[in-house]
Design a protein around this motif. Structure first.
Motif, PDB file in Angstrom:
ATOM      1  N   GLU A   1     -36.365 -23.240  13.445  1.00 32.95           N
ATOM      2  CA  GLU A   1     -34.912 -22.670  13.175  1.00 32.95           C
ATOM      3  C   GLU A   1     -33.945 -23.871  13.077  1.00 32.95           C
ATOM      4  N   GLY A   2     -33.946 -24.804  13.729  1.00 37.42           N
ATOM      5  CA  GLY A   2     -32.952 -25.877  13.838  1.00 37.42           C
ATOM      6  C   GLY A   2     -33.050 -26.550  12.435  1.00 37.42           C
ATOM      7  N   GLN A   3     -34.281 -27.007  11.901  1.00 38.57           N
ATOM      8  CA  GLN A   3     -34.739 -27.319  10.823  1.00 38.57           C
ATOM      9  C   GLN A   3     -33.931 -26.494   9.710  1.00 38.57           C
ATOM     10  N   MET A   4     -33.994 -25.144   9.667  1.00 38.65           N
ATOM     11  CA  MET A   4     -33.644 -24.396   8.753  1.00 38.65           C
ATOM     12  C   MET A   4     -32.204 -24.421   8.708  1.00 38.65           C
ATOM     13  N   GLN A   5     -31.432 -24.433   9.909  1.00 40.93           N
ATOM     14  CA  GLN A   5     -30.039 -24.552   9.858  1.00 40.93           C
ATOM     15  C   GLN A   5     -29.702 -26.101   9.409  1.00 40.93           C
ATOM     16  N   ASP A   6     -30.350 -26.980   9.754  1.00 39.98           N
ATOM     17  CA  ASP A   6     -29.960 -28.280   9.201  1.00 39.98           C
ATOM     18  C   ASP A   6     -30.076 -28.372   7.561  1.00 39.98           C
ATOM     19  N   MET A   7     -31.123 -27.894   7.092  1.00 36.71           N
ATOM     20  CA  MET A   7     -31.058 -27.844   5.542  1.00 36.71           C
ATOM     21  C   MET A   7     -29.969 -26.905   4.954  1.00 36.71           C
ATOM     22  N   LEU A   8     -29.629 -25.856   5.617  1.00 35.91           N
ATOM     23  CA  LEU A   8     -28.609 -24.981   5.181  1.00 35.91           C
ATOM     24  C   LEU A   8     -27.212 -25.786   5.341  1.00 35.91           C
ATOM     25  N   SER A   9     -27.159 -26.812   6.154  1.00 37.16           N
ATOM     26  CA  SER A   9     -25.875 -27.453   6.435  1.00 37.16           C
ATOM     27  C   SER A   9     -25.615 -28.539   5.481  1.00 37.16           C
ATOM     28  N   GLU A  10     -26.731 -28.972   4.657  1.00 39.25           N
ATOM     29  CA  GLU A  10     -26.423 -29.856   3.749  1.00 39.25           C
ATOM     30  C   GLU A  10     -25.482 -29.821   2.614  1.00 39.25           C
TER      31      GLU A  10
ATOM     32  N   GLN B   1     -19.290 -29.874   5.444  1.00 36.63           N
ATOM     33  CA  GLN B   1     -18.701 -30.613   6.215  1.00 36.63           C
ATOM     34  C   GLN B   1     -18.498 -29.422   7.553  1.00 36.63           C
ATOM     35  N   ILE B   2     -19.780 -29.563   8.681  1.00 36.26           N
ATOM     36  CA  ILE B   2     -19.606 -28.721   9.585  1.00 36.26           C
ATOM     37  C   ILE B   2     -19.157 -29.100  10.885  1.00 36.26           C
ATOM     38  N   PRO B   3     -18.285 -28.076  11.761  1.00 37.00           N
ATOM     39  CA  PRO B   3     -17.689 -28.599  12.963  1.00 37.00           C
ATOM     40  C   PRO B   3     -19.011 -29.170  14.082  1.00 37.00           C
ATOM     41  N   LEU B   4     -18.288 -30.088  15.031  1.00 34.61           N
ATOM     42  CA  LEU B   4     -19.283 -30.478  15.860  1.00 34.61           C
ATOM     43  C   LEU B   4     -19.904 -29.662  16.722  1.00 34.61           C
ATOM     44  N   GLU B   5     -19.437 -28.363  17.064  1.00 33.87           N
ATOM     45  CA  GLU B   5     -20.130 -27.337  17.950  1.00 33.87           C
ATOM     46  C   GLU B   5     -21.340 -27.057  17.145  1.00 33.87           C
ATOM     47  N   GLU B   6     -21.376 -26.722  15.672  1.00 31.47           N
ATOM     48  CA  GLU B   6     -22.283 -26.432  14.922  1.00 31.47           C
ATOM     49  C   GLU B   6     -23.378 -27.237  14.688  1.00 31.47           C
ATOM     50  N   LEU B   7     -22.960 -28.616  14.664  1.00 26.61           N
ATOM     51  CA  LEU B   7     -23.889 -29.817  14.583  1.00 26.61           C
ATOM     52  C   LEU B   7     -24.499 -29.875  15.800  1.00 26.61           C
ATOM     53  N   GLU B   8     -23.803 -29.750  16.989  1.00 20.80           N
ATOM     54  CA  GLU B   8     -24.780 -29.845  18.191  1.00 20.80           C
ATOM     55  C   GLU B   8     -25.813 -28.670  18.496  1.00 20.80           C
ATOM     56  N   ASN B   9     -25.287 -27.502  17.748  1.00 23.71           N
ATOM     57  CA  ASN B   9     -26.279 -26.376  18.038  1.00 23.71           C
ATOM     58  C   ASN B   9     -27.623 -26.517  17.215  1.00 23.71           C
ATOM     59  N   ILE B  10     -27.342 -27.132  15.811  1.00 26.16           N
ATOM     60  CA  ILE B  10     -28.464 -27.387  15.314  1.00 26.16           C
ATOM     61  C   ILE B  10     -29.462 -28.442  15.818  1.00 26.16           C
ATOM     62  N   HIS B  11     -29.022 -29.780  16.489  1.00 29.54           N
ATOM     63  CA  HIS B  11     -29.730 -30.531  17.234  1.00 29.54           C
ATOM     64  C   HIS B  11     -30.380 -30.036  18.518  1.00 29.54           C
ATOM     65  N   LYS B  12     -29.619 -29.007  19.122  1.00 26.09           N
ATOM     66  CA  LYS B  12     -30.131 -28.708  20.232  1.00 26.09           C
ATOM     67  C   LYS B  12     -31.472 -27.948  20.059  1.00 26.09           C
ATOM     68  N   LYS B  13     -31.719 -27.448  18.738  1.00 26.63           N
ATOM     69  CA  LYS B  13     -32.907 -26.622  18.421  1.00 26.63           C
ATOM     70  C   LYS B  13     -33.831 -27.708  17.702  1.00 26.63           C
TER      71      LYS B  13
ATOM     72  N   GLU C   1     -31.735 -30.878  28.271  1.00 26.28           N
ATOM     73  CA  GLU C   1     -30.847 -30.335  27.125  1.00 26.28           C
ATOM     74  C   GLU C   1     -29.838 -31.793  26.746  1.00 26.28           C
ATOM     75  N   ALA C   2     -29.496 -32.327  27.800  1.00 26.94           N
ATOM     76  CA  ALA C   2     -28.693 -33.422  27.526  1.00 26.94           C
ATOM     77  C   ALA C   2     -29.416 -34.624  26.941  1.00 26.94           C
ATOM     78  N   LEU C   3     -30.614 -34.745  27.322  1.00 30.86           N
ATOM     79  CA  LEU C   3     -31.459 -35.808  26.802  1.00 30.86           C
ATOM     80  C   LEU C   3     -31.660 -35.517  25.196  1.00 30.86           C
ATOM     81  N   GLY C   4     -31.689 -34.390  24.839  1.00 30.82           N
ATOM     82  CA  GLY C   4     -31.935 -34.067  23.305  1.00 30.82           C
ATOM     83  C   GLY C   4     -30.787 -34.464  22.609  1.00 30.82           C
ATOM     84  N   LEU C   5     -29.607 -34.047  22.978  1.00 29.53           N
ATOM     85  CA  LEU C   5     -28.396 -34.783  22.456  1.00 29.53           C
ATOM     86  C   LEU C   5     -28.194 -36.198  22.346  1.00 29.53           C
ATOM     87  N   ILE C   6     -28.499 -36.832  23.176  1.00 28.66           N
ATOM     88  CA  ILE C   6     -28.527 -38.268  23.583  1.00 28.66           C
ATOM     89  C   ILE C   6     -29.342 -38.848  22.415  1.00 28.66           C
ATOM     90  N   PHE C   7     -30.577 -38.475  22.314  1.00 24.41           N
ATOM     91  CA  PHE C   7     -31.524 -38.683  21.429  1.00 24.41           C
ATOM     92  C   PHE C   7     -31.122 -38.600  19.996  1.00 24.41           C
TER      93      PHE C   7
END
Length: 294
Positions: free
Chosen positions: A155-164, A167-179, A211-217
């Motif tokens: 699902e994160g990959q799908m959202q990532d493709m749809l965001s190409e 210009q998305i807000p930080l919260e949305e970017l974080e939600n994508i990468h949390k997945k 969860e924090a580690l995923g965002l650090i990475f």
């Protein structure tokens, strides 16, 4: 005895590499499909996800033998995702880990099937692992499926493709990468804590750490796409910009991205302390992930 991180990483990486090859050879038949699976497995990589799983389990007193099947299953899923990510229909990358991508070395169809085979093999080796109880097998496969599937990485990959091209807000970017990135990294931490029989309270703290580690990475990945050495990271720098993806440096600037990452480093270290395993190799691994150069 003090464990040197570089020695720990090398030792565990070698062990994981040997086991991955062993599993692929034991569970598949010689031929083009096995060749393609082994090509991507043997291309190497940091093996961070399985190492994090093993390190977490060890921090809570578990033996390495109890972790190997699920650690290798996790890495198989990560490898499959990279094979599919690189395809022309996705990121259309020509190189991965300094080598031609699977679809360039073989062809699109073979790369797709090799990815499919690694995905399904991950569950098979966990089911057959005699070190685990039935309850443990069910829990680990359930959690790994959630982390990698339609509510996690895919699902994160799908959202990532749809965001190409947006210009998305930080919260949305974080939600994508949390997945997309975070779920598998988080699984490594919670699976290790589970195998180490962490208490419910400590298990919850380790979930926060994961969860924090995923965002650090992910933030460090985005930074390296701007500042990294193509030879070290194994692919051209600027590929995210070329694929018109939103990134942390794009939204926050390089300094802002680094500041954001440091806040997650603090969160991860705090959770580790609350879980009572801050004086372990895990603390060093958090620092390593936030300062890696490849």
């Amino acid at each position: 005895m003090t464990v040197i991180l570089s020695d720990y990483l090398l030792e565990k990486r070698q062990l994981i590499n040997e086991q991955l090859i062993h599993y692929v050879r034991d569970y598949t038949v010689p031929g083009r499909l096995q060749d393609a699976m082994l090509y991507s497995i043997e291309a190497g990589g940091k093996r961070l996800r399985p190492i994090l799983l093993i390190a977490t389990a060890e921090a809570f007193g578990a033996k390495v033998d109890r972790t190997m099947a699920v650690a290798c299953g996790l890495e198989m899923i990560h490898t499959y995702s990279l094979i599919h990510d690189d395809l022309p229909a996705m990121d259309n990358d020509d190189f991965r880990r300094g080598l031609p991508t699977s679809h360039r070395r073989f062809d699109d169809a073979t790369a797709i099937l090799a990815g499919d085979a690694l995905l399904t093999l991950s569950s098979e080796i966990i089911v057959n692992d005699q070190e685990l109880s039935d309850r443990e097998r069910v829990f680990l496969i359930q959690e790994l499926s959630k982390a990698s599937g339609a509510s996690g990485m895919v699902e994160g990959q799908m959202q990532d493709m749809l965001s190409e091209n947006k210009q998305i807000p930080l919260e949305e970017l974080e939600n994508i990468h949390k997945k997309k990135t975070g779920k598998l990294l988080n699984f490594a931490i919670i699976a290790g804590a589970f195998l180490g029989h962490a208490s419910e309270e400590k298990f919850d703290e380790m979930k926060k750490m994961g969860e924090a580690l995923g965002l650090i990475f992910q933030i460090q990945d985005d930074i390296l796409d701007v500042t990294g050495d193509a030879e070290k990271i194994g692919k051209p720098v600027g590929s995210d910009e070329g694929n018109r993806k939103s990134t942390y440096p794009q939204l926050l600037g390089l300094d802002g991205a680094r500041t954001q990452m440091e806040s997650y480093v603090d969160e991860a270290q705090s959770a580790l302390k609350n879980a009572g395993v801050n004086h372990t190799i895990l603390s060093e691994l958090i620092h390593y992930l936030s300062s890696r150069d490849h």
